[in-house]
Design a protein around this motif. Structure first.
Motif, short mmCIF file in Angstrom:
data_model
loop_
_atom_site.label_atom_id
_atom_site.label_comp_id
_atom_site.label_asym_id
_atom_site.label_seq_id
_atom_site.Cartn_x
_atom_site.Cartn_y
_atom_site.Cartn_z
N SER A 1 0.83 -1.20 0.00
CA SER A 1 0.00 0.00 0.00
C SER A 1 0.87 1.26 0.00
O SER A 1 0.59 2.23 -0.71
N GLY B 1 -9.87 4.00 -12.32
CA GLY B 1 -10.05 3.31 -11.04
C GLY B 1 -8.76 2.73 -10.48
O GLY B 1 -7.77 2.52 -11.18
N ASN B 2 -8.80 2.47 -9.18
CA ASN B 2 -7.64 1.95 -8.45
C ASN B 2 -7.74 0.47 -8.10
O ASN B 2 -6.73 -0.16 -7.80
N SER B 3 -8.95 -0.08 -8.10
CA SER B 3 -9.14 -1.42 -7.55
C SER B 3 -8.36 -2.47 -8.32
O SER B 3 -7.77 -3.38 -7.73
N LYS C 1 -4.65 -2.13 -7.49
CA LYS C 1 -4.41 -2.61 -6.12
C LYS C 1 -4.34 -4.13 -6.08
O LYS C 1 -3.42 -4.71 -5.50
N LYS C 2 -5.30 -4.77 -6.73
CA LYS C 2 -5.33 -6.23 -6.74
C LYS C 2 -4.10 -6.81 -7.44
O LYS C 2 -3.48 -7.77 -6.96
N HIS D 1 -8.94 8.07 -10.27
CA HIS D 1 -9.06 7.22 -9.09
C HIS D 1 -10.46 6.72 -8.81
O HIS D 1 -10.65 5.85 -7.96
N ASP E 1 -13.35 4.45 -9.35
CA ASP E 1 -13.65 3.18 -10.03
C ASP E 1 -14.99 3.22 -10.76
O ASP E 1 -15.17 2.54 -11.76
N SER F 1 -19.01 0.82 0.33
CA SER F 1 -18.27 1.04 -0.93
C SER F 1 -17.47 -0.18 -1.34
O SER F 1 -17.13 -0.34 -2.52
N GLU F 2 -17.15 -1.08 -0.38
CA GLU F 2 -16.38 -2.28 -0.72
C GLU F 2 -17.22 -3.27 -1.53
O GLU F 2 -16.69 -4.22 -2.10
N GLU G 1 -18.96 -2.30 -4.07
CA GLU G 1 -18.99 -1.79 -5.44
C GLU G 1 -18.08 -2.67 -6.29
O GLU G 1 -16.89 -2.78 -6.04
N SER G 2 -18.65 -3.35 -7.27
CA SER G 2 -17.88 -4.28 -8.07
C SER G 2 -18.47 -4.38 -9.47
O SER G 2 -19.66 -4.17 -9.67
#
Length: 795
Positions: free
Chosen positions: A205, A224-226, A229-230, A487, A489, A615-616, A618-619
Motif C-alpha cells: 500500500s 479506477g484503483n481497484s 491494487k489487486k 481514481h 472506479d 463502498s467495498e 462496489e464491483s
C-alpha cells in the motif's frame, strides 16, 4: 538383432508425457517468459548482447538490421530470422516500448499496424538506455554459458541497472501459462526501489503511493484503483484503459471530438474502422465524419458531430462500443531461479534489488582482484628500482631470460609475475619522475583496495552505491508519467452514463420472490397469498445486493429489472438471478451513494459480527464474497449501520446482548468478523437489530407465544459477553426477536400456508423477564415458520 543393440520397452503415455514436459520447460524457460532480474526473454537478451559485440553503441553509426539478425542467428539464437527481426523491431518502437532498447533508423512500423520494412533496408544500433542494461558485463558480474554449438559463450542474464521488467513490461504465452506485465514509469519505479531499500518492511500500500500504477507508452487513462491494487498485491488483476480525447468547437453550433491518445497496443486504423462500423449500425448517432489527421506532431483522430449532438453522450458510446476503452489483464509471471512465479509488486522490486546487490558485489570483487594484482606488480617494480644495481647485474650475468627471471625471484624475493614485470619494464621508468609516478600509482591502488574491501564488508556502503546508481539512471533517463490515473472506479461503469438514463425507481420484493420496478409506491401489487417484504427506493444507476446465508453477494443492477406499471405483480427473481441451490437469501440491500458511506453489518449463526464499508461492495463482477465463513457457520441477519448506533443480538435460547456499534471495528469483505456474544454449545444467533430509545423488543416462539418489552430493560453491555435473558421460562426457544415501534405491524407465516397479520399494540407488553403469552390463534398442529415486520404502519 545384432548383439550390440538392445530394445527397451517404453510406455507411449510415459514417453509422450516426458517429451511434452521437456518441450514445456523449453518454451517456458527458453522462449516465452522473462527473467525477473533483467526483464528480458532470451531472444531480446541475445539481440542486445550481439549488438554490443558488433560495436553498435549509441555513439557509433547504425548498421543494417540484417547484420544484427545474422549475428544473433549464427552465434546465439538458432531460430527463424523473422522471429528475431520482429523482436528487434518491437524493441525499436516507441509505441510498443515505454523506453526503447534499440535505436532504429528507417521504417520500423507504425501504430496503424503497418509492418516494418525488410531487414535489408532498416538500420539499427543500441539505444542509450540499453548501455545501462549491458554495463559491467565484462567484469564477471553475470554467469556465462556455452552457446548452442559450444563455440562461444553468452550471458544467462544482463547485469542491468534498469528495472526493465517493470519499466518496459513483458507479454508472452508459454505452455499452460502466460505473462502480461504492463510498463511503468522509470522515475516512479526507481523512487519505489530506493524507498524499499531504506525501509524493507514497507507495505505494498505504501509502495502504491510511490508507484501509483502502470504507465503506457501511448498514454491514455487508467480508470479506477481497484484493479491496480489487486494486481500489485496478488500479481493478478484487471485494469480499465481508456484513450484521451478533447472536445473542440467547429462553429455554427457544431462540435468535434478529437482523440489524442489511444489504449496501449491498440491499432489506430482498427479503432477508426470500429468507430465507422458503430456509426453505420446506429450504435453511435449524430456523427457526420470520422478521419485521421495524425502527423509527426502527434496522434489526432477527428470525429465531426452533427448540430445539437451531445459530445459527452457520444464519448460514452465510443467507450461502450469501441476499443477506445478496453480492459487490460495483468499477470505478473516471471522466471525466478529458472522457475515461473506469479509475483506481487514488492516481490519484483526486491528481486531486482537483490540482483543489483549481487552484481555490485561481483563487480567489486573483480575490481578488487584486479587492484590486488596490480599492487602485486607495482610492489615488485618498486623492489627492482630500490635494488637497481642488483637487477642490472643479474640481467647482465644471466645467459637467458628464463635464468634471469629465476635469479630475480631468488635475489629480490619476488614472485614469477613480478619478475616478468621487472624484465618487461622500460628503461624510461628509471628516471626520477617515472619513479615518483610509480609510487603515486601504488598509493592509489592501495586506496582502491581499501575502498573495495569496505564495500564488501559494509552493506550500507554497498546500498549507498546502489542508490547513487539508481538516482543517476533516473537523472539521465527518467521522464514524466504519460498515463493518467482516474481514481474513481465508478467511472469505468459505462452504464452510469447516457446509455442508462438516471431515473428514480422503486423496487419491491415479495415473500414469494417476485421483484418489480415501478416509478412510485402507488403501483406496488402482489398476487393472492403473497405480500411485499421489501420496498427500496433508488435510481436506475444503483445496484441491488442479494446476500445469502453462505456469505455470497449476488449483484443485480436496477435497470436490468423491467419497469412495470398498473396491476402487474412483477417477475420471478430467477428471471434475473440464478441463486445456487445451497444458498438461501437473507436480505436485499440497495447499494447507492448513501449506503456506500455506511456499513453493511452482518451477524452469523455462531455469534460473529462483521461490518464493512458499503463502498467495498462496489464491483463490476456479478458475485462477490460478503464474509469469510467457517465451514459450520452461516449468515443469519444483516443490517445497514452508520457507525454510531447501538446493536442488539438475540439468540435461539433467549439471550440478548446490547452494545455500542463502535466495539466492532470495520474490516474488508473477505474477513470473518468479531465475536458478538458468547454462546452455549447448543445456542445460535437469530437476529441483529439497530436500536433506538423508542423501540420495543419483540420476542416470539414457533408456538405463537411471545411478548414485547421496552428497550430500556436491555441495559448496555460490552461485546462478547454472555448477555441477558429475555424470558424467564427456559422451556421455550425463540423463533424471532427484533426491534419494533408501537405503530408497526408484523406478519406471521405458518406451516399451513396461512398468513396472519398482527399489530404491535395487540401484543402483550411485559418487562424483559416477563411471561411468554399466546399471541396467535393457531390450530392444534399449526406452528409459525417465519415472522417479518410489515412495510405498512398504522396511521
Amino acid at each position: 538383432m545384432t548383439p550390440d543393440k538392445q530394445i527397451t520397452s517404453v510406455s507411449i503415455e510415459d514417453k509422450m508425457q516426458n517429451s511434452y514436459l521437456n518441450y514445456s520447460l523449453s518454451v517456458i524457460i527458453g522462449r516465452a517468459l522473462p527473467d525477473v532480474r533483467d526483464g528480458l526473454k532470451p531472444v531480446h537478451r541475445r539481440i542486445l548482447y550481439a549488438t554490443k559485440k558488433l560495436g553498435l553503441v549509441p555513439n557509433k553509426p547504425h548498421k543494417k538490421s540484417a547484420r544484427i539478425v545474422g549475428e544473433v542467428l549464427g552465434k546465439y539464437h538458432p531460430h527463424g530470422d523473422r522471429a528475431v527481426y520482429d523482436a528487434m523491431v518491437r524493441m525499436a518502437q516507441d509505441f510498443s516500448q515505454r523506453y526503447k532498447l534499440i535505436d532504429g533508423h528507417g521504417n520500423f512500423g507504425s501504430i496503424d499496424g503497418d509492418s516494418a520494412a525488410a531487414m535489408r533496408y532498416t538500420e539499427a544500433r543500441l539505444a542509450p538506455i540499453s548501455e545501462k542494461l549491458l554495463e559491467d558485463i565484462e567484469e564477471k558480474t553475470v554467469e556465462f554459458v556455452d552457446n548452442f554449438d559450444g563455440s562461444l559463450e553468452e550471458p544467462t542474464v544482463l547485469p542491468t541497472k534498469i528495472p526493465n521488467l517493470l519499466v518496459n513490461g513483458s507479454s508472452g504465452i508459454a505452455v499452460g501459462m502466460s505473462t502480461n506485465i504492463p510498463p511503468h514509469n522509470l522515475s516512479e519505479v526507481i523512487d519505489g526501489l530506493i524507498a524499499l531499500l531504506d525501509d524493507p518492511e514497507m507495505s505494498i500500500s505504501d509502495l502504491r503511493e510511490i508507484i501509483p500504477g502502470p504507465d503506457f507508452p501511448t498514454g491514455g487513462q487508467i480508470i479506477g484503483n481497484s484493479g491496480i491494487k489487486k494486481a500489485y498485491e496478488t500479481g493478478k488483476g484487471k485494469i480499465t484503459l481508456r484513450g484521451k480525447s478533447k472536445i473542440e468547437d467547429r462553429g455554427r453550433g457544431r462540435k468535434r471530438i478529437i482523440i489524442t491518445e489511444i489504449p496501449y497496443q491498440l491499432n489506430k486504423s482498427k479503432l477508426i474502422e470500429e468507430i465507422a462500423k458503430a456509426v453505420k449500425k446506429e450504435k453511435i448517432s449524430h456523427v457526420s465524419d470520422v478521419r485521421d489527421e495524425s502527423d509527426k506532431s502527434g496522434l489526432r483522430v477527428v470525429i465531426d458531430l452533427k448540430k445539437k449532438a451531445n459530445p459527452d453522450i457520444i464519448l460514452n458510446r465510443l467507450y461502450k462500443y469501441t476499443s477506445l476503452q478496453s480492459n487490460v489483464r495483468i499477470n505478473m509471471l516471471a522466471l525466478h531461479n529458472q522457475k515461473p512465479e506469479i509475483m506481487n509488486l514488492k516481490t519484483i522490486l526486491n528481486h531486482f534489488l537483490e540482483f543489483r546487490q549481487e552484481v555490485i558485489t561481483k563487480r567489486t570483487k573483480y575490481k578488487l582482484n584486479k587492484a590486488q594484482d596490480r599492487k602485486h606488480i607495482l610492489v615488485g617494480l618498486k623492489k627492482a628500482i630500490d635494488n637497481l644495481d642488483d637487477v642490472i647485474a643479474i640481467i647482465r650475468n644471466s645467459e637467458s631470460t628464463k635464468r634471469a627471471k629465476k635469479n630475480l625471484q631468488r635475489k629480490l624475493e619476488v614472485t614469477k609475475n613480478q619478475a616478468e614485470a621487472i624484465l618487461n619494464m622500460k628503461l624510461q621508468r628509471l628516471v626520477s619522475l617515472e619513479i615518483e609516478k610509480l609510487e603515486e600509482e601504488l598509493e592509489e591502488v592501495r586506496e582502491k583496495i581499501d575502498y573495495y574491501q569496505s564495500i564488501l564488508n559494509d552493506e550500507s556502503i554497498l546500498n549507498n552505491i546502489l542508490k547513487e546508481e539508481l538516482n543517476k539512471i533516473k537523472e539521465n533517463f527518467g521522464d514524466q508519467r504519460k498515463t493518467e490515473i482516474i481514481h474513481d472506479d465508478s467511472k469505468a461503469d459505462l452504464e452510469k452514463s447516457d446509455l442508462i438514463k438516471n431515473e428514480e425507481v422503486v423496487i419491491s420484493f415479495s415473500q414469494r420472490n417476485y421483484i418489480k420496478r415501478t416509478d412510485s409506491t402507488d403501483n406496488i401489487r402482489t398476487s393472492k397469498n403473497d405480500f411485499i417484504t421489501k420496498v427500496l427506493s433508488g435510481t436506475t444507476h444503483d445496484k441491488l445486493l442479494f446476500i445469502t446465508d453462505q456469505g455470497q453477494t449476488h449483484i443485480l443492477k436496477n435497470h436490468k429489472i423491467p419497469a412495470h406499471h398498473g396491476l402487474s405483480t412483477g417477475d420471478p427473481l430467477n428471471n434475473f438471478l440464478k441463486l445456487p441451490l445451497n444458498e438461501n437469501l437473507i436480505d436485499i440491500i440497495l447499494l447507492n451513494d448513501e449506503v456506500k458511506e455506511k456499513y453493511i453489518t452482518i451477524a452469523t449463526k455462531k455469534g460473529l459480527v462483521k461490518k464493512t464499508k458499503g463502498s467495498e461492495y462496489e464491483s463490476t463482477v456479478s458475485t462477490i464474497k460478503a464474509i469469510n465463513l467457517n465451514d459450520d457457520d452461516q449468515i443469519i441477519d444483516i443490517t445497514v449501520t452508520d457507525g454510531e448506533q447501538n446493536l442488539l443480538l438475540a439468540t435461539k435460547e433467549g439471550y440478548t446482548i446490547h452494545f455500542d456499534e463502535s466495539e466492532v471495528a470495520p474490516t474488508g469483505r473477505n474477513t470473518k468478523g468479531r465475536k458478538g456474544i458468547k454462546l452455549a454449545d447448543d445456542d445460535e444467533i437469530i437476529s441483529i437489530n439497530k436500536t433506538t430509545e423508542q423501540d420495543l423488543v419483540l420476542a416470539l416462539t414457533a408456538e405463537g407465544r411471545g411478548k414485547a418489552s421496552s428497550i430500556e430493560d436491555y441495559e448496555m453491555q460490552h461485546r462478547n459477553g454472555k448477555g441477558l435473558k429475555t424470558m424467564s421460562n427456559l422451556s421455550y426457544q425463540l423463533l424471532s426477536a427484533f426491534t419494533v415501534k408501537k405503530t408497526d405491524e408484523i406478519i406471521a407465516l405458518t406451516n399451513k400456508d396461512n398468513i396472519i397479520k398482527k399489530e404491535i399494540t395487540d401484543i402483550t407488553q411485559t418487562d424483559r423477564l416477563g411471561g411468554m403469552y399466546s399471541q396467535f390463534d393457531l390450530k392444534d398442529d399449526e406452528t409459525i415458520t417465519k415472522i417479518i415486520k410489515s412495510i405498512h404502519k398504522k396511521e
